[in-house]
Design a protein around this motif. Structure first.
Motif, PDB file in Angstrom:
ATOM      1  N   SER A  22      -5.610   2.988   7.940  1.00  0.00           N
ATOM      2  CA  SER A  22      -5.479   3.252   6.500  1.00  0.00           C
ATOM      3  C   SER A  22      -5.523   1.936   5.717  1.00  0.00           C
ATOM      4  N   HIS A  23      -5.844   2.045   4.445  1.00  0.00           N
ATOM      5  CA  HIS A  23      -5.875   0.888   3.555  1.00  0.00           C
ATOM      6  C   HIS A  23      -4.508   0.199   3.544  1.00  0.00           C
ATOM      7  N   ASP A  25      -2.169   0.154   5.847  1.00  0.00           N
ATOM      8  CA  ASP A  25      -1.886  -0.537   7.111  1.00  0.00           C
ATOM      9  C   ASP A  25      -2.638  -1.863   7.191  1.00  0.00           C
ATOM     10  N   ASP A  90     -12.913   4.729  -0.974  1.00  0.00           N
ATOM     11  CA  ASP A  90     -11.864   3.717  -0.909  1.00  0.00           C
ATOM     12  C   ASP A  90     -12.501   2.330  -0.959  1.00  0.00           C
ATOM     13  N   LYS A  93     -10.440  -0.599   0.432  1.00  0.00           N
ATOM     14  CA  LYS A  93     -10.446  -0.699   1.891  1.00  0.00           C
ATOM     15  C   LYS A  93     -11.739  -1.345   2.370  1.00  0.00           C
TER      16      LYS A  93
END
Length: 151
Positions: A22-23, A25, A90, A93
């Motif tokens: 995930s972004h 993390d 995203d 990200k």
């Protein structure tokens, strides 16, 4: 040539892990590092790509549909260029992935990215996958045939 192959393998492994993380993390792992100066070569943006398939897996190609992707490209002050592509919308990200890709190519940042970002995220993914497998195994039903006593 062998060094180039090793670098490609490092980048491929890192991008596989980062694409599934995930972004939040990725950002949390990068916050603990001293990030080098960099600039956007291609600002993070969203767009569409056409997904193609083949009839029967190896037959005639056809268009399945479109998917939304985000992409970015950055250049470190030392010259390394990194790219980030991710399914979905995203863009932040994608930019973080591009930064990680560029840092992996930099001899002064490779080890820190691999040990403090990629390896922990990979371990987290492995643990999550094992947990899901255990949950699925707990619901497994073994069917068997009973032999009747009739003759």
């Amino acid at each position: 040539m062998e060094g180039e192959t090793a670098m490609q393998d490092r980048r491929r492994t890192a991008m596989r892990v980062l694409a599934h993380a995930s972004h939040a993390d990725i950002r949390a792992r990068l916050d603990g590092l001293a990030l080098p100066e960099y600039r956007d070569l291609r600002p993070a943006e969203n767009g569409l790509v056409m997904l193609r398939g083949r009839i029967g897996g190896d037959g005639a190609p056809f268009n399945v549909g479109e998917a939304t992707v985000s992409r970015a490209a950055v250049r470190l002050e030392s010259g390394e260029v990194g790219f980030g592509y991710v399914l979905g919308r995203d863009a932040a990200k994608a930019r973080l992935m591009a930064l990680c890709d560029a840092m992996i190519q930099s001899s002064s940042h490779t080890r820190s990215i691999e040990t403090q970002v990629v390896a922990p995220l990979q371990a987290q993914m492995r643990t999550s996958r094992e947990h899901r497998a255990e949950e699925a195994a707990a619901t497994r039903v073994d069917f068997y045939t009973m032999v009747r006593g009739e003759g």
